[in-house]
Every structure is written in structure tokens, then in C-alpha cells.
Design a protein around this motif. Structure first.
Motif, PDB file in Angstrom:
ATOM      1  N   SER A  30       7.636  57.933  34.487  1.00  0.00           N
ATOM      2  CA  SER A  30       8.617  58.825  34.007  1.00  0.00           C
ATOM      3  C   SER A  30      10.086  58.665  34.082  1.00  0.00           C
ATOM      4  O   SER A  30      10.663  58.120  35.001  1.00  0.00           O
ATOM      5  CB  SER A  30       8.377  60.142  35.145  1.00  0.00           C
ATOM      6  N   TRP A  53       9.869  57.188  27.046  1.00  0.00           N
ATOM      7  CA  TRP A  53       8.534  57.848  27.980  1.00  0.00           C
ATOM      8  C   TRP A  53       8.718  59.428  27.511  1.00  0.00           C
ATOM      9  O   TRP A  53       7.724  59.901  27.399  1.00  0.00           O
ATOM     10  CB  TRP A  53       8.873  57.660  29.331  1.00  0.00           C
ATOM     11  N   ARG A  72       1.453  55.717  24.976  1.00  0.00           N
ATOM     12  CA  ARG A  72       1.634  56.065  26.288  1.00  0.00           C
ATOM     13  C   ARG A  72       1.002  57.004  26.645  1.00  0.00           C
ATOM     14  O   ARG A  72       0.732  58.052  25.891  1.00  0.00           O
ATOM     15  CB  ARG A  72       2.987  55.965  27.098  1.00  0.00           C
ATOM     16  N   THR A  74       0.716  59.895  29.664  1.00  0.00           N
ATOM     17  CA  THR A  74       1.547  60.440  30.706  1.00  0.00           C
ATOM     18  C   THR A  74       0.717  60.586  31.941  1.00  0.00           C
ATOM     19  O   THR A  74       1.038  60.528  33.105  1.00  0.00           O
ATOM     20  CB  THR A  74       2.519  61.357  30.369  1.00  0.00           C
ATOM     21  N   ASN A  77      -0.216  57.363  33.564  1.00  0.00           N
ATOM     22  CA  ASN A  77       0.936  56.570  33.753  1.00  0.00           C
ATOM     23  C   ASN A  77       0.666  55.119  33.296  1.00  0.00           C
ATOM     24  O   ASN A  77       1.000  54.377  33.897  1.00  0.00           O
ATOM     25  CB  ASN A  77       1.060  56.544  35.382  1.00  0.00           C
ATOM     26  N   VAL A  79       0.533  52.411  29.629  1.00  0.00           N
ATOM     27  CA  VAL A  79       1.283  52.147  28.425  1.00  0.00           C
ATOM     28  C   VAL A  79       0.195  51.372  27.594  1.00  0.00           C
ATOM     29  O   VAL A  79      -0.453  50.340  28.263  1.00  0.00           O
ATOM     30  CB  VAL A  79       2.628  51.509  28.462  1.00  0.00           C
TER      31      VAL A  79
END
Length: 123
Positions: A30, A53, A72, A74, A77, A79
Motif C-alpha cells: 500500500s 498502487w 495489481r 490490492t 497484495n 502485483v
């Protein structure tokens, strides 16, 4: 401090596809700009792609534009680097990086690195 773990490398024929993943073993991405770099034997490490991000701005090296896609997740977490229409010259160790900065003049820097994953494209 962010610890990065890449996966998804391997051997593929020219024209094929691979998807690389980069996950945080602890911590979170993040707020970081995340990116992928690569290094072929005897060559300097070079920038491949980056993604902000939060804002989701995306950047690519000219050599991979139209063939590679960075994204990505989120919630996970993680990529990703989706690589298509692979060429033998894409053969490299691919590294995930966090806190990627554009230094200008085509030069990018990462502050945190994964261990790398080998991608080999056969002709």
C-alpha cells in the motif's frame, strides 16, 4: 521494509505467454509504486514496467509496450506481469521491485527487491 517473493517464471517458446506474480511475504504494498525489472546475462538491469498502487498510473519500457501488462490486486497484495508474444530477447531474470522511482532519462530505481525469477524464451 517490504519482502517480495516472485513466482511464475519458466521456459516458453517464442510467441508464448507467461504470468509472473510478486507477493509481499510480510507488510503491504500500500502506497508504493511497484515495478518489474529484468537482467539478461552480461547486461545491466533494465526497467520493464511500473504501476502506482493507489492512482493506478502505469508505465512501460518501449521494448515491451503492447506485449506486457502490469496489474495489481490490492486484496491479495500481489502485483502481476502478464507477458505475451514473448521473444528470445525477453530471456532474463525478472525482478519485482517496490518503491520504484523514475529518475528521468529512461532510468528507474527500486528500493526493495525480490530474489528474481528466470524467464527463458526459446526460438
Amino acid at each position: 521494509q517490504v519482502h517480495l517473493v516472485e513466482s511464475g517464471g519458466g521456459l516458453v517458446q517464442a510467441g508464448g505467454s507467461l504470468r509472473l506474480s510478486c507477493a509481499a511475504s510480510d507488510g503491504t504494498f500500500s502506497g508504493y509504486r511497484m515495478g518489474w525489472f529484468r537482467q539478461a546475462p552480461g547486461k545491466e538491469r533494465e526497467f520493464v514496467a511500473a504501476i502506482d498502487w493507489r492512482v493506478r498510473n502505469i508505465y512501460y519500457a518501449d521494448s515491451v509496450k503492447g506485449r506486457f501488462t502490469i496489474s495489481r490486486d490490492t486484496a491479495k497484495n500481489t502485483v502481476y506481469l502478464q507477458m505475451s508474444s514473448l521473444k528470445p530477447e525477453d530471456t532474463s531474470v525478472y525482478y519485482c521491485a517496490a518503491a520504484v522511482t523514475n529518475l528521468g532519462g529512461g532510468t528507474w530505481r527500486g528500493d526493495y527487491w525480490g530474489q528474481g525469477t528466470q524467464v527463458t524464451v526459446s526460438s
